[in-house]
Design an enzyme around this catalytic site. Structure first.
Site, PDB file in Angstrom:
ATOM      1  N   MET A  29       0.842  -1.203   0.000  1.00  0.00           N
ATOM      2  CA  MET A  29       0.000   0.000   0.000  1.00  0.00           C
ATOM      3  C   MET A  29       0.879   1.255   0.000  1.00  0.00           C
ATOM      4  O   MET A  29       0.410   2.345   0.351  1.00  0.00           O
ATOM      5  CB  MET A  29      -0.945  -0.021   1.194  1.00  0.00           C
ATOM      6  CG  MET A  29      -1.912  -1.202   1.116  1.00  0.00           C
ATOM      7  SD  MET A  29      -3.466  -0.924   1.949  1.00  0.00           S
ATOM      8  CE  MET A  29      -2.921  -0.738   3.617  1.00  0.00           C
ATOM      9  N   GLY A  35      11.008  -2.974   5.362  1.00  0.00           N
ATOM     10  CA  GLY A  35      10.230  -4.220   5.436  1.00  0.00           C
ATOM     11  C   GLY A  35       9.736  -4.618   4.050  1.00  0.00           C
ATOM     12  O   GLY A  35       9.857  -5.776   3.630  1.00  0.00           O
ATOM     13  N   HIS A  36       9.209  -3.647   3.307  1.00  0.00           N
ATOM     14  CA  HIS A  36       8.767  -3.918   1.936  1.00  0.00           C
ATOM     15  C   HIS A  36       9.959  -4.341   1.060  1.00  0.00           C
ATOM     16  O   HIS A  36       9.873  -5.288   0.294  1.00  0.00           O
ATOM     17  CB  HIS A  36       8.153  -2.660   1.310  1.00  0.00           C
ATOM     18  CG  HIS A  36       6.887  -2.180   1.967  1.00  0.00           C
ATOM     19  ND1 HIS A  36       6.783  -0.962   2.577  1.00  0.00           N
ATOM     20  CD2 HIS A  36       5.663  -2.759   2.091  1.00  0.00           C
ATOM     21  CE1 HIS A  36       5.554  -0.791   3.043  1.00  0.00           C
ATOM     22  NE2 HIS A  36       4.853  -1.868   2.767  1.00  0.00           N
ATOM     23  N   ASP A 153       2.037  -9.431   9.169  1.00  0.00           N
ATOM     24  CA  ASP A 153       0.577  -9.594   9.063  1.00  0.00           C
ATOM     25  C   ASP A 153       0.298 -11.090   8.919  1.00  0.00           C
ATOM     26  O   ASP A 153      -0.146 -11.561   7.870  1.00  0.00           O
ATOM     27  CB  ASP A 153       0.074  -8.802   7.859  1.00  0.00           C
ATOM     28  CG  ASP A 153       0.446  -7.333   7.981  1.00  0.00           C
ATOM     29  OD1 ASP A 153      -0.109  -6.663   8.855  1.00  0.00           O
ATOM     30  OD2 ASP A 153       1.335  -6.865   7.243  1.00  0.00           O
ATOM     31  N   SER A 189       4.345   1.314   7.633  1.00  0.00           N
ATOM     32  CA  SER A 189       4.099   2.648   7.071  1.00  0.00           C
ATOM     33  C   SER A 189       3.475   3.557   8.130  1.00  0.00           C
ATOM     34  O   SER A 189       3.674   4.766   8.126  1.00  0.00           O
ATOM     35  CB  SER A 189       3.168   2.538   5.866  1.00  0.00           C
ATOM     36  OG  SER A 189       3.656   1.576   4.977  1.00  0.00           O
TER      37      SER A 189
HETATM   38  P1  AMP Z   1       1.447  -2.975   3.462  1.00  0.00           P
HETATM   39  O1  AMP Z   1       2.034  -1.981   2.518  1.00  0.00           O
HETATM   40  O2  AMP Z   1       1.488  -2.531   4.890  1.00  0.00           O
HETATM   41  O3  AMP Z   1       0.106  -3.493   3.018  1.00  0.00           O
HETATM   42  O4  AMP Z   1       2.409  -4.228   3.420  1.00  0.00           O
HETATM   43  C1  AMP Z   1       2.730  -4.865   2.211  1.00  0.00           C
HETATM   44  C2  AMP Z   1       3.463  -6.144   2.528  1.00  0.00           C
HETATM   45  O5  AMP Z   1       4.641  -5.841   3.260  1.00  0.00           O
HETATM   46  C3  AMP Z   1       2.639  -7.115   3.405  1.00  0.00           C
HETATM   47  O6  AMP Z   1       2.880  -8.443   2.971  1.00  0.00           O
HETATM   48  C4  AMP Z   1       3.220  -6.882   4.776  1.00  0.00           C
HETATM   49  O7  AMP Z   1       3.080  -7.990   5.639  1.00  0.00           O
HETATM   50  C5  AMP Z   1       4.684  -6.636   4.431  1.00  0.00           C
HETATM   51  N1  AMP Z   1       5.355  -5.929   5.508  1.00  0.00           N
HETATM   52  C6  AMP Z   1       4.967  -4.757   6.076  1.00  0.00           C
HETATM   53  N2  AMP Z   1       5.805  -4.435   7.087  1.00  0.00           N
HETATM   54  C7  AMP Z   1       6.730  -5.424   7.147  1.00  0.00           C
HETATM   55  C8  AMP Z   1       7.855  -5.667   7.987  1.00  0.00           C
HETATM   56  N3  AMP Z   1       8.182  -4.835   8.974  1.00  0.00           N
HETATM   57  N4  AMP Z   1       8.587  -6.789   7.766  1.00  0.00           N
HETATM   58  C9  AMP Z   1       8.247  -7.651   6.763  1.00  0.00           C
HETATM   59  N5  AMP Z   1       7.204  -7.473   5.944  1.00  0.00           N
HETATM   60  C10 AMP Z   1       6.451  -6.376   6.134  1.00  0.00           C
END
Ligand code: AMP
Length: 289
Positions: A29, A35-36, A153, A189
């Site tokens: 998103m 992390g991403h 998640d 984020s």
């Molecule tokens: P989001 O943009 O928050 O929807 O996350 C996109 C992807 O990045 C999802 O698969 C999340 O689980 C993963 N993600 C977000 N934060 C982390 C993190 N700190 N470590 C590993 N993966 C992450």
């Protein structure tokens, strides 16, 4: 390459991703962080090409204010991706809401075998139907060989495995470890909305998970959860929303352990009005370090 329309993305993929290539997919998103990027690095170790989507999906937000407040900075995201990855292997897809949903953003209804009714699902009705809807759309347009998701998640990861079982495509779902800030806070984020001092203070969440995982080795679930609650009672600024120990495959909260199951502790806490989520695997074995 960058695309905003799914039809031009599909046309590009059909022309350029030959059968001898492998295609990875990392949905995000935006407001990208390490992390991403770690998911994307893992994806490029497994696959020759990678699609990264950047899309704040309205149907997975049950709270309009949360959707509006979600951080967005497309230019910074694209710049970060171009700095870190080779243009030849990276394909960025950042559609607008209409490209995905047409005139009316609406979630489909799924049967996730109860995985969606606990924890994040119990408190955010319809959230996982929204996640399922957007991923079914992306999987259909992108047709990846493998898709990569963070264990941060963990409930979402298990639900996506269940979703893929119901879809015609054969997509391997790969779970990736949680990346953390220096003080232990799981990268997110949403962390951008915290002050520097609060980011440090929120490192307590990971500390509490590690203390609980140690306690669990020699104690039962009830005692471990009581200990977690006591730890948070001593933290004036951190507000514990829930602490749950659940079976990793069914995600149902457990009150006693069975030798054939694996368990995980899930925590949500609030700090400075920001909702922070984290989890840790539990084991009765002594850790090796
Ligand atoms: P989001 O943009 O928050 O929807 O996350 C996109 C992807 O990045 C999802 O698969 C999340 O689980 C993963 N993600 C977000 N934060 C982390 C993190 N700190 N470590 C590993 N993966 C992450």
């Amino acid at each position: 390459m960058r695309f905003t329309s799914h039809t031009s993305l599909t046309a590009y993929l059909n022309e350029h991703i030959h059968p001898e290539f492998s295609l990875g997919f990392v949905p995000t998103m935006g407001a990208l962080h390490q992390g991403h990027l770690s998911l994307m690095r893992t994806a490029l170790e497994h696959c020759s090409h990678l699609v990264v989507s950047i899309f704040v999906n309205p149907t997975q937000f049950d709270n309009k204010q949360d959707l509006e407040k979600y951080p967005r900075d497309l230019d910074a995201d694209v710049q970060l991706l171009q700095q870190h990855f080779n243009d030849q292997s990276l394909i960025i897809y950042h559609p607008n809401v209409e490209d995905v949903y047409g005139q009316r953003p609406e979630a489909k209804k799924y049967d996730f075998d109860g995985l969606d009714l606990v924890m994040e699902g119990a408190n955010r009705p319809g959230h996982f139907d929204g996640v399922g809807t957007i991923l079914e759309f992306f999987f259909n347009v992108i047709r990846p060989d493998k898709a990569f998701f963070g264990e941060k998640d963990f409930q979402q990861l298990q639900i996506i495995r269940k979703l893929v079982d119901q879809l015609p495509q054969n997509i391997e779902i790969v779970g990736c470890p949680i990346e953390r800030e220096t003080h232990g806070l799981a990268m997110s984020s949403r962390n951008e909305r915290l002050t520097v001092a609060a980011r440090k203070e929120a490192g307590f969440i990971y500390k509490s998970l590690r203390i609980a995982a140690d306690h669990f080795r020699a104690n039962n679930i009830t005692s471990t959860l009581e200990m977690v609650k006591e730890l948070y009672n001593e933290q004036p600024n951190l507000d514990l929303e829930y602490a749950v120990i659940a079976d990793e495959s069914t995600l149902q909260p457990a009150s006693s352990t069975s030798p054939n199951a694996s368990y995980r502790l899930f925590v949500v806490a609030h700090l400075e009005g920001v909702r922070l989520i984290d989890n840790i695997p539990l084991s009765k074995q002594q850790s090796s370090n």
